[in-house]
Motif scaffolding. Structure first.
Motif, PDB file in Angstrom:
ATOM      1  N   MET A 125       6.619   2.705  -9.543  1.00 38.80           N
ATOM      2  CA  MET A 125       6.178   3.654 -10.566  1.00 38.80           C
ATOM      3  C   MET A 125       6.352   5.090 -10.110  1.00 38.80           C
ATOM      4  O   MET A 125       6.646   5.954 -10.919  1.00 38.80           O
ATOM      5  N   SER A 126       6.118   5.348  -8.812  1.00 44.34           N
ATOM      6  CA  SER A 126       6.080   6.747  -8.385  1.00 44.34           C
ATOM      7  C   SER A 126       7.373   7.215  -7.711  1.00 44.34           C
ATOM      8  O   SER A 126       7.498   8.377  -7.369  1.00 44.34           O
ATOM      9  N   LYS A 127       8.341   6.299  -7.557  1.00 45.02           N
ATOM     10  CA  LYS A 127       9.556   6.719  -6.839  1.00 45.02           C
ATOM     11  C   LYS A 127      10.335   7.757  -7.635  1.00 45.02           C
ATOM     12  O   LYS A 127      10.375   7.722  -8.860  1.00 45.02           O
ATOM     13  N   GLN A 128      10.901   8.699  -6.876  1.00 42.90           N
ATOM     14  CA  GLN A 128      11.629   9.782  -7.543  1.00 42.90           C
ATOM     15  C   GLN A 128      13.123   9.694  -7.289  1.00 42.90           C
ATOM     16  O   GLN A 128      13.884  10.527  -7.746  1.00 42.90           O
ATOM     17  N   GLN A 129      13.525   8.662  -6.529  1.00 43.31           N
ATOM     18  CA  GLN A 129      14.959   8.530  -6.250  1.00 43.31           C
ATOM     19  C   GLN A 129      15.551   7.452  -7.132  1.00 43.31           C
ATOM     20  O   GLN A 129      14.837   6.631  -7.690  1.00 43.31           O
ATOM     21  N   ASN A 130      16.890   7.456  -7.155  1.00 40.36           N
ATOM     22  CA  ASN A 130      17.585   6.399  -7.857  1.00 40.36           C
ATOM     23  C   ASN A 130      17.817   5.234  -6.885  1.00 40.36           C
ATOM     24  O   ASN A 130      18.848   5.116  -6.248  1.00 40.36           O
ATOM     25  N   VAL A 131      16.793   4.410  -6.745  1.00 38.94           N
ATOM     26  CA  VAL A 131      16.848   3.263  -5.830  1.00 38.94           C
ATOM     27  C   VAL A 131      16.345   2.052  -6.613  1.00 38.94           C
ATOM     28  O   VAL A 131      15.345   2.148  -7.315  1.00 38.94           O
ATOM     29  N   THR A 132      17.068   0.909  -6.517  1.00 40.06           N
ATOM     30  CA  THR A 132      16.574  -0.272  -7.235  1.00 40.06           C
ATOM     31  C   THR A 132      15.763  -1.153  -6.306  1.00 40.06           C
ATOM     32  O   THR A 132      16.034  -1.243  -5.109  1.00 40.06           O
ATOM     33  N   PHE A 133      14.771  -1.797  -6.886  1.00 43.61           N
ATOM     34  CA  PHE A 133      13.890  -2.676  -6.122  1.00 43.61           C
ATOM     35  C   PHE A 133      14.218  -4.124  -6.468  1.00 43.61           C
ATOM     36  O   PHE A 133      14.358  -4.465  -7.635  1.00 43.61           O
ATOM     37  N   LYS A 134      14.332  -4.950  -5.445  1.00 40.21           N
ATOM     38  CA  LYS A 134      14.570  -6.369  -5.679  1.00 40.21           C
ATOM     39  C   LYS A 134      13.460  -7.168  -4.979  1.00 40.21           C
ATOM     40  O   LYS A 134      13.208  -6.964  -3.789  1.00 40.21           O
ATOM     41  N   ARG A 135      12.821  -8.051  -5.728  1.00 42.68           N
ATOM     42  CA  ARG A 135      11.716  -8.827  -5.138  1.00 42.68           C
ATOM     43  C   ARG A 135      12.133 -10.274  -4.938  1.00 42.68           C
ATOM     44  O   ARG A 135      12.629 -10.911  -5.861  1.00 42.68           O
ATOM     45  N   MET A 136      11.950 -10.758  -3.746  1.00 43.36           N
ATOM     46  CA  MET A 136      12.227 -12.172  -3.467  1.00 43.36           C
ATOM     47  C   MET A 136      10.929 -12.806  -2.990  1.00 43.36           C
ATOM     48  O   MET A 136      10.746 -13.056  -1.793  1.00 43.36           O
ATOM     49  N   LEU A 137      10.030 -13.005  -3.950  1.00 40.03           N
ATOM     50  CA  LEU A 137       8.696 -13.479  -3.593  1.00 40.03           C
ATOM     51  C   LEU A 137       8.515 -14.916  -4.062  1.00 40.03           C
ATOM     52  O   LEU A 137       9.048 -15.293  -5.107  1.00 40.03           O
ATOM     53  N   PRO A 138       7.791 -15.717  -3.303  1.00 45.92           N
ATOM     54  CA  PRO A 138       7.546 -17.108  -3.714  1.00 45.92           C
ATOM     55  C   PRO A 138       6.796 -17.134  -5.041  1.00 45.92           C
ATOM     56  O   PRO A 138       6.070 -16.185  -5.355  1.00 45.92           O
ATOM     57  N   ASN A 139       6.990 -18.217  -5.822  1.00 47.73           N
ATOM     58  CA  ASN A 139       6.246 -18.254  -7.088  1.00 47.73           C
ATOM     59  C   ASN A 139       4.985 -19.104  -7.000  1.00 47.73           C
ATOM     60  O   ASN A 139       4.516 -19.653  -7.972  1.00 47.73           O
ATOM     61  N   HIS A 140       4.477 -19.220  -5.803  1.00 54.02           N
ATOM     62  CA  HIS A 140       3.154 -19.845  -5.642  1.00 54.02           C
ATOM     63  C   HIS A 140       2.313 -18.957  -4.736  1.00 54.02           C
ATOM     64  O   HIS A 140       2.856 -18.084  -4.044  1.00 54.02           O
ATOM     65  N   ALA A 141       1.011 -19.197  -4.770  1.00 49.62           N
ATOM     66  CA  ALA A 141       0.116 -18.340  -3.984  1.00 49.62           C
ATOM     67  C   ALA A 141       0.251 -18.596  -2.486  1.00 49.62           C
ATOM     68  O   ALA A 141       0.528 -19.717  -2.063  1.00 49.62           O
ATOM     69  N   ILE A 142       0.086 -17.531  -1.705  1.00 46.25           N
ATOM     70  CA  ILE A 142       0.052 -17.675  -0.247  1.00 46.25           C
ATOM     71  C   ILE A 142      -1.176 -16.930   0.247  1.00 46.25           C
ATOM     72  O   ILE A 142      -1.224 -15.699   0.196  1.00 46.25           O
ATOM     73  N   PHE A 143      -2.185 -17.704   0.649  1.00 46.80           N
ATOM     74  CA  PHE A 143      -3.416 -17.063   1.092  1.00 46.80           C
ATOM     75  C   PHE A 143      -3.410 -16.811   2.594  1.00 46.80           C
ATOM     76  O   PHE A 143      -3.206 -17.730   3.379  1.00 46.80           O
ATOM     77  N   VAL A 144      -3.595 -15.549   2.963  1.00 50.65           N
ATOM     78  CA  VAL A 144      -3.720 -15.203   4.379  1.00 50.65           C
ATOM     79  C   VAL A 144      -4.968 -14.340   4.551  1.00 50.65           C
ATOM     80  O   VAL A 144      -5.422 -13.709   3.584  1.00 50.65           O
ATOM     81  N   GLU A 145      -5.508 -14.341   5.779  1.00 47.38           N
ATOM     82  CA  GLU A 145      -6.728 -13.580   6.010  1.00 47.38           C
ATOM     83  C   GLU A 145      -6.346 -12.221   6.599  1.00 47.38           C
ATOM     84  O   GLU A 145      -5.891 -12.143   7.745  1.00 47.38           O
ATOM     85  N   VAL A 146      -6.507 -11.180   5.792  1.00 44.34           N
ATOM     86  CA  VAL A 146      -6.107  -9.846   6.259  1.00 44.34           C
ATOM     87  C   VAL A 146      -7.126  -8.781   5.863  1.00 44.34           C
ATOM     88  O   VAL A 146      -7.946  -8.968   4.968  1.00 44.34           O
TER      89      VAL A 146
END
Ligand code: ADP
Length: 265
Positions: A125-146
């Motif tokens: 939302m806040s980027k001011q450059q012409n850069v594309t974002f690509k997401r390669m995220l799993p489509n299930h939940a991954i719970f970690v303690e952080v």
């Protein structure tokens, strides 16, 4: 290594024992040298903005203040330098907090896929450059303690670098992979890259590949050192892969136990 020997002697005068105490002085010397270097670095990093500010303030005091053309620019420089010092001092405080022995994390179970996705959204939302974002995220939940705040900072530091060094029209790839008892979180850019000999050093405090360039980009040289400390206290590792002129991947691991529940939620 230094050894101190003590002889155990009985009243009779016979020697019946020998105690050797070994001190690893090289380790201690290394720590001392690192500390001295750190203080020298901090002093230098603070002196640079301060001397810049002094000369601009002197020029203003000498009459530039009344010049409507020049004055605003000079004031802007001193403001930018002040911002840089604030960032630097904040980063230093953060590091010194983590160096203290009673440093505690505020850990919670977090679905890392959703958490990462939201952070990427914020950057998109806040980027001011012409850069594309690509997401390669799993489509299930991954719970970690952080610790969410700390982990946000890690990702913030890594992603802002990826944006800083991305070329016009470049792509940034965000990924999460499961690998054994870990998840691997990565950010890959198509930027300038990092020379091989610097790869291991970018996580050191104040290390920069190109001092002049990164200073212009507003960095403190502490971003990745902070990320490394935070990942370490979470039981993970952080590393970089890069090809000069092609791009860089910064990745970290976090301990993770996959459960049936995660697979289906
Ligand atoms: P800085 O505040 O200077 O960005 P960091 O600790 O975040 O400090 O990074 C250390 C150095 O590593 C940077 O100065 C830069 O030279 C290099 N670096 C980090 N991320 C990237 C990247 N994505 N592409 C190219 N160089 C990078």
């Amino acid at each position: 290594l230094r050894a101190n020997f003590s002889v155990i002697q009985k009243e009779t005068g016979f020697v019946n024992g020998l105690i050797a105490v070994l001190h690893d002085i090289t380790e201690q010397e290394k720590i001392d040298a690192e500390r001295r270097e750190f203080v020298a670095n901090v002093s230098h990093e603070l002196r640079t903005p301060l001397t810049t500010m002094r000369s601009y303030l002197e020029a203003l005091a000498d009459g530039a203040w009344s010049d409507k053309e020049i004055a605003p620019g000079f004031i802007e420089v001193t403001r930018t330098e002040t911002e840089r010092m604030i960032r630097l001092v904040n980063d230093l405080l953060q590091l010194s907090k983590m160096d203290s022995i009673d440093y505690k994390l505020n850990k919670e179970w977090v679905n890392f896929v959703v958490f990462y996705d939201r952070i990427i959204d914020r950057f998109e939302m806040s980027k001011q450059q012409n850069v594309t974002f690509k997401r390669m995220l799993p489509n299930h939940a991954i719970f970690v303690e952080v610790d969410e705040d700390k982990m946000t900072q890690v990702l913030y530091n890594i992603i802002s670098n990826a944006l800083k060094y991305s070329p016009e029209g470049g792509q940034i790839t965000f990924a999460i992979k499961e690998k054994g008892d870990n998840i691997i979180v990565s950010v890959t850019d198509e930027g300038v890259g990092i020379p091989k000999e610097s790869l291991g050093k970018i996580f050191d405090r104040f290390y920069r590949v190109d001092k002049a360039r990164t200073r212009k980009l507003g960095g403190t040289g502490l971003g990745l050192a902070i990320a490394k400390e935070i990942i370490k206290v979470h039981g993970g590792k952080i590393w970089a892969k890069s090809r000069e002129g092609k791009g860089t991947t910064i990745a970290f691991s976090l301990p993770y136990e996959s459960t049936e529940e995660d697979e289906w939620s």
